[in-house]
Design an enzyme around this catalytic site. Structure first.
Site, PDB file in Angstrom:
ATOM      1  N   GLY A   1      32.962  42.039  38.033  1.00 14.10           N
ATOM      2  CA  GLY A   1      31.515  42.255  37.953  1.00 14.10           C
ATOM      3  C   GLY A   1      30.755  41.364  38.923  1.00 14.10           C
ATOM      4  O   GLY A   1      29.822  41.817  39.599  1.00 14.10           O
TER       5      GLY A   1
ATOM      6  N   THR B   1      44.382  47.744  41.466  1.00 12.83           N
ATOM      7  CA  THR B   1      45.646  47.035  41.320  1.00 12.83           C
ATOM      8  C   THR B   1      45.373  45.618  40.818  1.00 12.83           C
ATOM      9  O   THR B   1      44.238  45.301  40.421  1.00 12.83           O
ATOM     10  CB  THR B   1      46.371  47.002  42.684  1.00 12.83           C
TER      11      THR B   1
ATOM     12  N   TYR C   1      45.822  48.030  25.393  1.00 10.60           N
ATOM     13  CA  TYR C   1      44.831  47.929  26.476  1.00 10.60           C
ATOM     14  C   TYR C   1      44.867  49.188  27.347  1.00 10.60           C
ATOM     15  O   TYR C   1      43.828  49.792  27.649  1.00 10.60           O
ATOM     16  CB  TYR C   1      45.179  46.691  27.305  1.00 10.60           C
TER      17      TYR C   1
ATOM     18  N   HIS D   1      46.139  35.606  35.027  1.00  8.98           N
ATOM     19  CA  HIS D   1      47.094  36.483  35.704  1.00  8.98           C
ATOM     20  C   HIS D   1      47.991  35.631  36.603  1.00  8.98           C
ATOM     21  O   HIS D   1      47.743  34.439  36.807  1.00  8.98           O
ATOM     22  CB  HIS D   1      46.350  37.547  36.521  1.00  8.98           C
TER      23      HIS D   1
ATOM     24  N   SER E   1      42.518  50.285  35.171  1.00  8.36           N
ATOM     25  CA  SER E   1      43.506  49.350  35.697  1.00  8.36           C
ATOM     26  C   SER E   1      44.796  50.107  35.992  1.00  8.36           C
ATOM     27  O   SER E   1      45.065  51.147  35.390  1.00  8.36           O
ATOM     28  CB  SER E   1      43.735  48.290  34.630  1.00  8.36           C
ATOM     29  N   SER E   2      45.612  49.556  36.877  1.00  7.93           N
ATOM     30  CA  SER E   2      46.858  50.244  37.233  1.00  7.93           C
ATOM     31  C   SER E   2      47.846  50.280  36.070  1.00  7.93           C
ATOM     32  O   SER E   2      48.822  51.026  36.115  1.00  7.93           O
ATOM     33  CB  SER E   2      47.498  49.562  38.441  1.00  7.93           C
ATOM     34  N   CYS E   3      47.585  49.511  34.988  1.00 11.57           N
ATOM     35  CA  CYS E   3      48.526  49.534  33.865  1.00 11.57           C
ATOM     36  C   CYS E   3      48.413  50.818  33.043  1.00 11.57           C
ATOM     37  O   CYS E   3      49.183  51.019  32.109  1.00 11.57           O
ATOM     38  CB  CYS E   3      48.336  48.317  32.976  1.00 11.57           C
TER      39      CYS E   3
ATOM     40  N   HIS F   1      28.881  41.287  34.437  1.00 15.80           N
ATOM     41  CA  HIS F   1      28.531  40.678  35.735  1.00 15.80           C
ATOM     42  C   HIS F   1      29.037  39.256  35.914  1.00 15.80           C
ATOM     43  O   HIS F   1      29.006  38.730  37.012  1.00 15.80           O
ATOM     44  CB  HIS F   1      27.008  40.691  35.919  1.00 15.80           C
TER      45      HIS F   1
ATOM     46  N   LYS G   1      41.993  52.151  28.084  1.00 12.70           N
ATOM     47  CA  LYS G   1      41.534  52.506  29.437  1.00 12.70           C
ATOM     48  C   LYS G   1      41.745  54.001  29.714  1.00 12.70           C
ATOM     49  O   LYS G   1      40.911  54.650  30.348  1.00 12.70           O
ATOM     50  CB  LYS G   1      42.282  51.669  30.486  1.00 12.70           C
TER      51      LYS G   1
HETATM   52  N1  LIG Z   1      41.413  41.151  37.065  1.00 12.88           N
HETATM   53  C1  LIG Z   1      42.287  42.063  37.455  1.00 12.88           C
HETATM   54  O1  LIG Z   1      43.334  41.767  38.054  1.00 12.88           O
HETATM   55  C2  LIG Z   1      41.998  43.517  37.213  1.00 12.88           C
HETATM   56  C3  LIG Z   1      42.899  44.442  37.720  1.00 12.88           C
HETATM   57  C4  LIG Z   1      42.678  45.787  37.514  1.00 12.88           C
HETATM   58  C5  LIG Z   1      41.561  46.196  36.802  1.00 12.88           C
HETATM   59  N2  LIG Z   1      40.681  45.299  36.328  1.00 12.88           N
HETATM   60  C6  LIG Z   1      39.548  45.819  35.555  1.00 12.88           C
HETATM   61  O2  LIG Z   1      38.312  45.309  35.968  1.00 12.88           O
HETATM   62  C7  LIG Z   1      37.434  45.174  34.848  1.00 12.88           C
HETATM   63  C8  LIG Z   1      36.886  43.760  34.811  1.00 12.88           C
HETATM   64  O3  LIG Z   1      37.953  42.819  34.799  1.00 12.88           O
HETATM   65  P1  LIG Z   1      37.745  41.285  35.178  1.00 12.88           P
HETATM   66  O4  LIG Z   1      39.038  40.818  35.734  1.00 12.88           O
HETATM   67  O5  LIG Z   1      36.495  41.106  35.935  1.00 12.88           O
HETATM   68  O6  LIG Z   1      37.606  40.643  33.717  1.00 12.88           O
HETATM   69  P2  LIG Z   1      36.821  39.309  33.305  1.00 12.88           P
HETATM   70  O7  LIG Z   1      36.764  38.356  34.440  1.00 12.88           O
HETATM   71  O8  LIG Z   1      37.445  38.874  32.014  1.00 12.88           O
HETATM   72  O9  LIG Z   1      35.337  39.818  33.038  1.00 12.88           O
HETATM   73  C9  LIG Z   1      35.060  40.676  31.982  1.00 12.88           C
HETATM   74  C10 LIG Z   1      33.575  40.664  31.749  1.00 12.88           C
HETATM   75  O10 LIG Z   1      33.305  41.514  30.627  1.00 12.88           O
HETATM   76  C11 LIG Z   1      32.385  40.838  29.792  1.00 12.88           C
HETATM   77  N3  LIG Z   1      32.553  41.265  28.402  1.00 12.88           N
HETATM   78  C12 LIG Z   1      33.704  41.328  27.689  1.00 12.88           C
HETATM   79  N4  LIG Z   1      33.434  41.729  26.442  1.00 12.88           N
HETATM   80  C13 LIG Z   1      32.085  41.911  26.369  1.00 12.88           C
HETATM   81  C14 LIG Z   1      31.203  42.304  25.341  1.00 12.88           C
HETATM   82  N5  LIG Z   1      31.657  42.611  24.121  1.00 12.88           N
HETATM   83  N6  LIG Z   1      29.883  42.392  25.622  1.00 12.88           N
HETATM   84  C15 LIG Z   1      29.421  42.082  26.856  1.00 12.88           C
HETATM   85  N7  LIG Z   1      30.200  41.703  27.862  1.00 12.88           N
HETATM   86  C16 LIG Z   1      31.532  41.616  27.621  1.00 12.88           C
HETATM   87  C17 LIG Z   1      32.724  39.371  29.938  1.00 12.88           C
HETATM   88  O11 LIG Z   1      31.617  38.628  29.517  1.00 12.88           O
HETATM   89  P3  LIG Z   1      31.688  37.033  29.317  1.00 12.88           P
HETATM   90  O12 LIG Z   1      31.568  36.487  30.713  1.00 12.88           O
HETATM   91  O13 LIG Z   1      30.539  36.728  28.468  1.00 12.88           O
HETATM   92  O14 LIG Z   1      33.023  36.753  28.691  1.00 12.88           O
HETATM   93  C18 LIG Z   1      32.998  39.303  31.419  1.00 12.88           C
HETATM   94  O15 LIG Z   1      31.798  39.136  32.148  1.00 12.88           O
HETATM   95  C19 LIG Z   1      38.266  45.526  33.621  1.00 12.88           C
HETATM   96  O16 LIG Z   1      37.985  46.836  33.244  1.00 12.88           O
HETATM   97  C20 LIG Z   1      39.684  45.433  34.094  1.00 12.88           C
HETATM   98  O17 LIG Z   1      40.522  46.344  33.440  1.00 12.88           O
HETATM   99  C21 LIG Z   1      40.858  43.948  36.505  1.00 12.88           C
END
Ligand SMILES: NC(=O)c1ccc[n+]([C@@H]2O[C@H](COP(=O)([O-])OP(=O)(O)OC[C@H]3O[C@@H](n4cnc5c(N)ncnc54)[C@H](OP(=O)(O)O)[C@@H]3O)[C@@H](O)[C@H]2O)c1
Length: 314
Positions: free
Chosen positions: A24, A171, A143, A186, A114-116, A19, A147
């Site tokens: 989140g 995306t 990664y 990114h 993710s799109s990757c 979150h 996924k």
């Molecule tokens: N960002 C993009 O462009 C993008 C694109 C496509 C898909 N996604 C997908 O969306 C999802 C979230 O991505 P995001 O960009 O929101 O990433 P993010 O900003 O890095 O957030 C990830 C979250 O996961 C938590 N987390 C990681 N490891 C954990 C653990 N061991 N225990 C508990 N919490 C943990 C982190 O907690 P902390 O805050 O404590 O570090 C953080 O709140 C991923 O599955 C990603 O593949 C993202």
């Protein structure tokens, strides 16, 4: 696909894993605005790689639904430096949360990939059925494979137990609370930061990697969160659902847009000795738009609001 029974009652209590992250936090804002009771736990109190502790937590809290937005996430640099964490942390988080949810009787779960996950040379725009049809981009293979395992795990729970668990493949995302650390960020927040610093320091030009010709798609995370809420309410299919804006632009066009928004007046240089990566990555989003979703935040407006938010935090 079936959408007849109520998949997510308005009173549903929803655990959002991850979150504090970009995705989140947007999902929490959206589900809260929709009137749901949202449950969260910080990583300090609950490390989601710990399967026993996660199962215990889910059994205690018994949410009606779970959104799995926790993951080890990063750019090319982080992916190539820490491949072990990228495969192992993600596999462990997925195993803990998906298996723990099923054991706790959670009826509905949305897994974010993710799109990757799609092959490097998938036909464009990329349809969901391109999954597992060719080799992946090598730089983020650990990664992407984690996924892909998550998607297959979700499908297996549906096939073996009839669980209403679904996956969404977003995306490239951007939005409030984005990561501006140049080591791990990114492309979009990295561009904002580089132009902002060049303006602040009065530099004549900013040099960027590659030729600027690859085409990429960017979606504001609030639009993704709206898509997640819609999918939880109305999608109950086996196949993952792509989430994108359906439109792409070149990295050069993106850089020029960011430069304009930031108000930097210097030149942009391109270091063509550096690699370009995949020439194009655009998702086919017809499965999602058929459900009635469309994006609402234009790229330029979204970049302007992210830039303003970042400056006000600095
Ligand atoms: N960002 C993009 O462009 C993008 C694109 C496509 C898909 N996604 C997908 O969306 C999802 C979230 O991505 P995001 O960009 O929101 O990433 P993010 O900003 O890095 O957030 C990830 C979250 O996961 C938590 N987390 C990681 N490891 C954990 C653990 N061991 N225990 C508990 N919490 C943990 C982190 O907690 P902390 O805050 O404590 O570090 C953080 O709140 C991923 O599955 C990603 O593949 C993202």
């Amino acid at each position: 696909m079936k959408a007849t029974r109520e998949l997510l009652p308005p009173s549903a209590r929803i655990f959002v894993a991850g979150h504090r992250g970009l995705v989140g936090s947007a999902v929490v804002r959206r589900l809260t605005a929709d009137g749901h009771q949202v449950i969260t736990r910080g990583r300090d109190g609950l490390d989601l790689r710990d399967a026993a502790r996660t199962a215990e937590f889910l059994a205690e809290v018994r949410p009606d639904a779970v959104v799995l937005a926790a993951a080890k996430v990063g750019g090319i640099m982080a992916n190539s430096t820490y491949p072990v964490q990228f495969i192992e942390d993600n596999l462990r988080i997925q195993l803990s949360v998906i298996a723990g949810s099923h054991a706790a009787g959670v009826g509905r779960l949305l897994f974010l990939g993710s799109s990757c996950i799609y092959p490097k040379l998938a036909p464009q725009p990329i349809r969901e059925d391109a999954l597992l049809t060719g080799p992946l981009e090598p730089t983020n293979e650990p990664y992407a494979l984690a996924k892909i395992a998550g998607i297959v795990q979700i499908q297996s729970y549906r096939r073996q137990y009839g669980a209403s668990y679904i996956s969404a493949m977003p995306t490239n995302l951007y939005g409030p609370g984005d990561n501006f650390d140049l080591e791990t960020s990114h492309v979009l927040p990295a561009l904002i930061r580089r132009f902002h610093e060049a303006k602040r320091d009065g530099r004549d030009s900013v040099e960027l990697w590659g030729s600027g010709s690859p085409r990429r798609e960017f979606l504001h995370v609030d639009d993704l969160a709206a898509a997640c809420a819609l999918l939880l309410r109305s999608y109950d299919g086996d196949e993952p659902v792509n989430v994108g804006c359906g439109d792409d632009l070149t990295i050069r066009e993106l850089a020029e847009t960011v430069r304009d928004v930031v108000g930097y007046e210097g030149a942009i240089g391109w270091d063509t000795t550096k690699p370009d990566g995949t020439p194009r990555k655009l998702l086919d989003v017809s499965r999602l738009t058929d459900l009635g979703w469309k994006p609402t935040i234009a790229l330029r407006d979204g970049i302007a609001s992210v830039y303003a938010g970042w400056q006000s935090e600095a």
